[in-house]
Each structure stands twice: as structure tokens, then as C-alpha cells.
Scaffold this active site. Sequence first.
Site, PDB file in Angstrom:
ATOM      1  N   GLU A  95     -11.036  -9.566   2.848  1.00 27.73           N
ATOM      2  CA  GLU A  95      -9.750  -9.228   3.448  1.00 27.73           C
ATOM      3  C   GLU A  95      -9.987  -9.161   4.948  1.00 27.73           C
ATOM      4  O   GLU A  95     -10.780  -8.330   5.424  1.00 27.73           O
ATOM      5  CB  GLU A  95      -9.211  -7.883   2.923  1.00 27.73           C
ATOM      6  CG  GLU A  95      -7.873  -7.541   3.585  1.00 27.73           C
ATOM      7  CD  GLU A  95      -7.196  -6.288   3.036  1.00 27.73           C
ATOM      8  OE1 GLU A  95      -7.484  -5.893   1.887  1.00 27.73           O
ATOM      9  OE2 GLU A  95      -6.382  -5.715   3.775  1.00 27.73           O
TER      10      GLU A  95
ATOM     11  N   HIS B 260       1.102   6.168   1.920  1.00 27.44           N
ATOM     12  CA  HIS B 260       1.910   7.054   2.761  1.00 27.44           C
ATOM     13  C   HIS B 260       2.974   7.820   1.986  1.00 27.44           C
ATOM     14  O   HIS B 260       3.502   8.814   2.479  1.00 27.44           O
ATOM     15  CB  HIS B 260       2.496   6.281   3.937  1.00 27.44           C
ATOM     16  CG  HIS B 260       1.401   5.792   4.838  1.00 27.44           C
ATOM     17  ND1 HIS B 260       0.625   6.652   5.570  1.00 27.44           N
ATOM     18  CD2 HIS B 260       0.906   4.561   5.046  1.00 27.44           C
ATOM     19  CE1 HIS B 260      -0.292   5.968   6.214  1.00 27.44           C
ATOM     20  NE2 HIS B 260      -0.148   4.685   5.915  1.00 27.44           N
TER      21      HIS B 260
ATOM     22  N   HIS C  34      -3.696  -4.848   7.557  1.00 26.70           N
ATOM     23  CA  HIS C  34      -3.841  -3.717   8.475  1.00 26.70           C
ATOM     24  C   HIS C  34      -2.981  -3.911   9.715  1.00 26.70           C
ATOM     25  O   HIS C  34      -3.212  -4.833  10.485  1.00 26.70           O
ATOM     26  CB  HIS C  34      -5.287  -3.449   8.895  1.00 26.70           C
ATOM     27  CG  HIS C  34      -5.512  -1.992   9.198  1.00 26.70           C
ATOM     28  ND1 HIS C  34      -5.057  -1.410  10.346  1.00 26.70           N
ATOM     29  CD2 HIS C  34      -6.065  -0.999   8.468  1.00 26.70           C
ATOM     30  CE1 HIS C  34      -5.351  -0.124  10.318  1.00 26.70           C
ATOM     31  NE2 HIS C  34      -5.950   0.159   9.182  1.00 26.70           N
TER      32      HIS C  34
ATOM     33  N   ASN D 285       0.851  -1.188   0.000  1.00 30.62           N
ATOM     34  CA  ASN D 285       0.000   0.000   0.000  1.00 30.62           C
ATOM     35  C   ASN D 285       0.894   1.248   0.000  1.00 30.62           C
ATOM     36  O   ASN D 285       1.726   1.421   0.901  1.00 30.62           O
ATOM     37  CB  ASN D 285      -0.909  -0.036   1.237  1.00 30.62           C
ATOM     38  CG  ASN D 285      -1.819   1.169   1.302  1.00 30.62           C
ATOM     39  OD1 ASN D 285      -1.373   2.291   1.122  1.00 30.62           O
ATOM     40  ND2 ASN D 285      -3.087   0.953   1.566  1.00 30.62           N
TER      41      ASN D 285
ATOM     42  N   ARG E 250      -9.366   8.176  -1.116  1.00 30.02           N
ATOM     43  CA  ARG E 250     -10.370   8.593  -0.125  1.00 30.02           C
ATOM     44  C   ARG E 250     -11.272   9.679  -0.687  1.00 30.02           C
ATOM     45  O   ARG E 250     -10.857  10.457  -1.537  1.00 30.02           O
ATOM     46  CB  ARG E 250      -9.669   9.111   1.137  1.00 30.02           C
ATOM     47  CG  ARG E 250      -9.140   7.996   2.011  1.00 30.02           C
ATOM     48  CD  ARG E 250      -8.561   8.562   3.298  1.00 30.02           C
ATOM     49  NE  ARG E 250      -8.380   7.501   4.271  1.00 30.02           N
ATOM     50  CZ  ARG E 250      -9.253   7.182   5.211  1.00 30.02           C
ATOM     51  NH1 ARG E 250     -10.371   7.866   5.347  1.00 30.02           N
ATOM     52  NH2 ARG E 250      -9.019   6.189   6.036  1.00 30.02           N
TER      53      ARG E 250
END
Length: 236
Positions: free
Chosen positions: A151, A10, A190, A7, A45
Site C-alpha cells: 500500500e 474514526h 492516507h 476505514n 492499535r
Amino acid sequence: MPALCVNIDHIATLREARGGKEPEPLHGALICEKAGADGITFHLREDRRHIQDKDVGDLRENIRSKLNMEMAAISEMVKIAKKVKVDQATLVPEKRRELTTEGGLDVSKQKDRFKKIVKNLKSDKILVSLFIAPELNQIRASSQIGADAVEIHTGAYCNTRGREQRQELEKIKKAARFAKSLGLRVFAGHGLNYRNAKNVAAIAEIEELNIGHSVISRAVFKGLETAVKDMRRIVK
Ligand code: PXP
């Protein structure tokens, strides 16, 4: 070995902190692919706090591995996922004020709504995964509405220690086994880091891990020495 999707949100967070062009998420994604990542994951988002629409286009044009879009279950995002033709859509709950995705989807309470969205995405051959807590009722509901995959949220496992953590790991194992028995593909993610990822990766039913924050955090320190040396050479 489960697939590793990185991912890259960031990298965009760092760029947005300055509002400029650097560092570019696509550049990071290409490095991840070169290093062996099986896929690139990003979360567009609603508030566009990190990944921007342009990044999504750039990623689609250049990424050859799996492109996985985390998204809220809303029509705006469904339209973008279909237009861009992402390989995989991961539906996640999204609250404006949260720092990161908190908790999993409540699929069992909104089966009709999710069923429509899943069907819509699948009609464009997008693989649909639902981000859920390791709870059997959520897995059953995900299967009933036609999702391809779930997931499993590993946050509770990552945020606990000792006996409590072992219990959380057991929940993930049980959930993974149940999901697989219903014909769902099983992914997880996560909060996974260089200490806690191993136990989750060892679960036979889990075929993909999505990891972001710990990888980008490590990259900062792995790269800092070279970055300072490069600048010192210029300054000299
Ligand atoms: N999977 C999902 C569905 C997520 O929402 C996130 C966070 O964006 C991750 C995995 C990655 O979490 P982390 O950054 O803690 O590795």
C-alpha cells in the site's frame, strides 16, 4: 476503477470520546457496504485508542466485503488477525504517541523479521499488504520477502501543493509501476480526500484505495441537517 475500502476507525474515535456505545463502528461499516464500499478497513492499535477487540469480532461476523486489518507487525496482532480470519492484513508502523500512522514501514532494514510475519499470515490464507513510502528499495524488499501487495503511502502527495505535489504524484506512479512489474498488487492510501483522490485513482496499476478521515468528516456534515431535524421533531 480501483476498489474503495473505507476505514471506519474514526467512528470508534467518536464513541471512545464518551466511553459509551454510540456510534457503533459496525453500524457505520454496514452503511459503507450498502453504499458500495468494496471493503472495510480498521486499525486495531496496541493502545486500543479507537477500535476495540469486540468491534473486530462484530465486523468479522457481519461484513461480507473485504475485511482489512491494519496492524503493527507484532505477535499479539498476528494472533488476532489469524483468530478472527481477516481477509487482508496491512502491516503498518505504529508509534504510541502519533495521531495517525506516520510514514511507511522500513522493510528493507528488517527483511528477516517481516519475512517471518508475512509467511505466518499467508499460511492462514490472509492476503498481506505492506504500507510503505513510494520508494523503490522498500518495494523491492517487499517483493523479496514474499508480500502479496504494497500500500503506497499517499501522505506526502496529500500534504503538498503545486509543483511539489506533482513531483509526489510522479513518485507514486513510478512506485506503482515498479511494484506491479515485480508481481505485487498495488494499493494506496492516507490523507486522500474529495479533491486529491482523483489523480491517485487514475493510476492504472493501483487497484485499491483505503480512505477514512475525509469520508467520515464528510458524513458528519452530510448527516447533520437530518440529525437536527429528527431531534427537533422529538423536542416538539
Ligand atoms: N491506509 C493506512 C495504512 C492507514 O494507516 C490509514 C490511516 O489509518 C489510511 C490508509 C487511511 O488514512 P485517512 O484516514 O487519512 O484516509
